[in-house]
Write an enzyme that holds these catalytic residues in place. Structure first.
Site, PDB file in Angstrom:
ATOM      1  N   GLY A  70       0.833  -1.203   0.000  1.00 37.71           N
ATOM      2  CA  GLY A  70       0.000   0.000   0.000  1.00 37.71           C
ATOM      3  C   GLY A  70       0.863   1.246   0.000  1.00 37.71           C
ATOM      4  N   ASN A  71       1.967   1.206   0.743  1.00 34.54           N
ATOM      5  CA  ASN A  71       2.834   2.386   0.839  1.00 34.54           C
ATOM      6  C   ASN A  71       3.507   2.711  -0.479  1.00 34.54           C
ATOM      7  OD1 ASN A  71       2.210   2.660   3.497  1.00 34.54           O
ATOM      8  ND2 ASN A  71       4.034   1.615   4.236  1.00 34.54           N
TER       9      ASN A  71
ATOM     10  N   LYS B  24      -5.185  -7.678  14.817  1.00 37.50           N
ATOM     11  CA  LYS B  24      -4.777  -6.785  13.729  1.00 37.50           C
ATOM     12  C   LYS B  24      -5.562  -5.480  13.799  1.00 37.50           C
ATOM     13  CE  LYS B  24      -3.521  -5.549   9.459  1.00 37.50           C
ATOM     14  NZ  LYS B  24      -2.180  -5.027   9.181  1.00 37.50           N
TER      15      LYS B  24
ATOM     16  N   LYS C 247      -1.264  -9.328   3.413  1.00 40.90           N
ATOM     17  CA  LYS C 247      -1.029  -9.298   1.966  1.00 40.90           C
ATOM     18  C   LYS C 247       0.243 -10.057   1.578  1.00 40.90           C
ATOM     19  CE  LYS C 247       1.290  -5.909   0.818  1.00 40.90           C
ATOM     20  NZ  LYS C 247       2.719  -5.682   1.000  1.00 40.90           N
TER      21      LYS C 247
ATOM     22  N   LYS D  68       6.868  -9.506   5.557  1.00 44.59           N
ATOM     23  CA  LYS D  68       7.567  -9.600   4.258  1.00 44.59           C
ATOM     24  C   LYS D  68       8.695 -10.614   4.355  1.00 44.59           C
ATOM     25  CE  LYS D  68       6.639  -4.775   3.437  1.00 44.59           C
ATOM     26  NZ  LYS D  68       5.281  -5.056   2.978  1.00 44.59           N
TER      27      LYS D  68
HETATM   28  P1  ADP Z   1       3.804  -2.119   2.704  1.00 44.13           P
HETATM   29  O1  ADP Z   1       2.695  -1.155   2.510  1.00 44.13           O
HETATM   30  O2  ADP Z   1       4.719  -2.180   1.532  1.00 44.13           O
HETATM   31  O3  ADP Z   1       3.361  -3.456   3.186  1.00 44.13           O
HETATM   32  P2  ADP Z   1       4.867  -1.638   5.379  1.00 44.13           P
HETATM   33  O4  ADP Z   1       4.760  -0.277   5.967  1.00 44.13           O
HETATM   34  O5  ADP Z   1       3.972  -2.693   5.890  1.00 44.13           O
HETATM   35  O6  ADP Z   1       4.745  -1.435   3.810  1.00 44.13           O
HETATM   36  O7  ADP Z   1       6.376  -2.163   5.505  1.00 44.13           O
HETATM   37  C1  ADP Z   1       7.477  -1.371   5.050  1.00 44.13           C
HETATM   38  C2  ADP Z   1       8.040  -0.570   6.208  1.00 44.13           C
HETATM   39  O8  ADP Z   1       8.659  -1.448   7.159  1.00 44.13           O
HETATM   40  C3  ADP Z   1       9.139   0.392   5.881  1.00 44.13           C
HETATM   41  O9  ADP Z   1       8.647   1.637   5.429  1.00 44.13           O
HETATM   42  C4  ADP Z   1       9.887   0.530   7.217  1.00 44.13           C
HETATM   43  O10 ADP Z   1       9.510   1.712   7.864  1.00 44.13           O
HETATM   44  C5  ADP Z   1       9.395  -0.649   8.059  1.00 44.13           C
HETATM   45  N1  ADP Z   1      10.422  -1.479   8.676  1.00 44.13           N
HETATM   46  C6  ADP Z   1      10.303  -2.026   9.903  1.00 44.13           C
HETATM   47  N2  ADP Z   1      11.378  -2.752  10.209  1.00 44.13           N
HETATM   48  C7  ADP Z   1      12.215  -2.689   9.148  1.00 44.13           C
HETATM   49  C8  ADP Z   1      13.508  -3.237   8.867  1.00 44.13           C
HETATM   50  N3  ADP Z   1      14.119  -4.016   9.740  1.00 44.13           N
HETATM   51  N4  ADP Z   1      14.060  -2.977   7.660  1.00 44.13           N
HETATM   52  C9  ADP Z   1      13.436  -2.185   6.763  1.00 44.13           C
HETATM   53  N5  ADP Z   1      12.214  -1.615   6.976  1.00 44.13           N
HETATM   54  C10 ADP Z   1      11.617  -1.859   8.160  1.00 44.13           C
HETATM   55 MG    MG Z   2       2.485  -3.913   5.085  1.00 41.28          MG
END
Ligand code: ADP
Ligand code: MG
Length: 310
Positions: free
Chosen positions: A9-10, A126, A210, A272
């Site tokens: 989403g980001n 959640k 997701k 992820k």
């Molecule tokens: P998406 O919408 O792509 O699922 P998320 O916000 O759920 O994005 O996940 C990406 C975010 O995870 C990054 O913007 C970062 O701020 C955060 N993050 C948390 N821990 C880590 C890490 N160890 N390495 C990189 N990013 C991290």
């Molecule tokens: Mg996410």
């Protein structure tokens, strides 16, 4: 080669604003990156997050509840799959035509089977939607929703986030990708459904992660590579500290070890990393976590955090 691309989403939402033109603009940026991937000779299935979009639907539910009956979360999932599928196809068609890439796009409304006995239903964890003051949260609780006191910010709704067991519409996705389509599917992790004892499918109030949905779909469509596109170029050890270290190539065993040490936040990078590990453990060639700028390079494992079997 077949690639499953999971877009966060980001990576697809303009910060702050969610007007239709903002979302279309963000989709155009994301699909330009995807089109650069499609200039290579690869099959691509795209899945996407829907958190901000479902959040907006929930606000509409709350505001309009006295006039139009609120719709359940599985409907919100279906609606965002439809709308985002449409917006992404439009954006991708334009980009492909501009580059002279002759490919057709399709979007599939996709259901994911979950277990009615999943522990998430008994103890939802959640958080979704916006914060509300206690009195407004109480009204929603009277509708059977679970809300938690989050202190200063107010109350927040929590729902089940069950494990996806089976992508029920994977055969349709496979048929389309085999026929040469670029397929958008399983948005938001899939519409969560359970199978009742009489065999009937029933949508449930839950959201599937997701990234975990993407790992399962990747395996089901026999993808070679899982690319998780987000807003950071790499997974990072000691994230946000002066000793932060970007991860490049890493084996599943190493990455599982780092995860166990707590390097990846549970609501964001954690799923992820888990999805990437699952995909490779179950026979995938590699999984890559990176941002939109590196999608084309990610296919070959030349960018991002690249997870390999050994
Ligand atoms: P998406 O919408 O792509 O699922 P998320 O916000 O759920 O994005 O996940 C990406 C975010 O995870 C990054 O913007 C970062 O701020 C955060 N993050 C948390 N821990 C880590 C890490 N160890 N390495 C990189 N990013 C991290
Ligand atoms: Mg996410």
């Amino acid at each position: 080669m077949r690639v499953l691309l999971a877009l966060g989403g980001n990576a697809m939402t303009n910060a702050g604003r969610a007007r239709p033109e903002d979302q279309i603009g963000a989709a155009e940026v994301a699909m330009a990156a995807v089109a650069s991937m499609l200039e290579q000779d690869v099959d691509v299935v795209i899945t996407h997050g829907n958190g901000p979009q479902v959040g907006n639907l929930l606000v509409k539910n709350e505001v309009a509840a006295a006039v139009v009956p609120p719709v359940p979360l599985d409907w919100c999932g279906a609606q965002t799959q439809g709308t985002l599928g449409f917006v992404l196809m439009d954006a991708l068609d334009v980009e492909l035509a501009r580059r002279g890439v002759d490919r057709r796009t399709a979007a599939v409304v996709t259901r994911a089977l979950v277990d009615a006995a999943d522990s998430g239903f008994a103890k939802p964890t959640k958080p979704i939607g916006r914060f509300l003051p206690a009195d407004e949260a109480a009204v929603m609780q009277e509708h059977g929703q679970v809300w938690e006191d989050r202190g200063e910010k107010g109350w927040r709704r929590v729902v089940a986030s069950p494990e996806p067991l089976e992508i029920l519409d994977a055969a349709a996705v496979r048929a389309l990708v085999d026929a040469g389509f670029v397929v958008i599917a399983n948005g938001g992790g899939g519409i969560p459904v359970v199978r009742d004892p009489d065999g009937r499918l029933r949508g449930v109030e839950a959201v599937i992660d997701k990234d975990l949905g993407a790992a399962l779909l990747a395996r089901t469509v026999a993808a070679d590579v899982l690319v998780i596109g987000t807003d950071v170029p790499n997974a990072v050890l000691r994230y946000g500290t002066p000793e932060a270290e970007s991860l490049g190539a890493v084996t599943v065993a190493e990455l599982r070890g780092y995860a166990a040490e707590g390097h990846f936040a549970s609501g964001s990078m954690g799923p992820k990393v888990d999805a990437a590990c699952r995909f490779v453990e179950q026979g995938g060639t590699r999984a890559v976590i990176t941002d939109l700028d590196h999608l084309a390079a990610a296919i070959a494992g030349d960018a991002g955090t690249v997870v390999v079997p050994t």
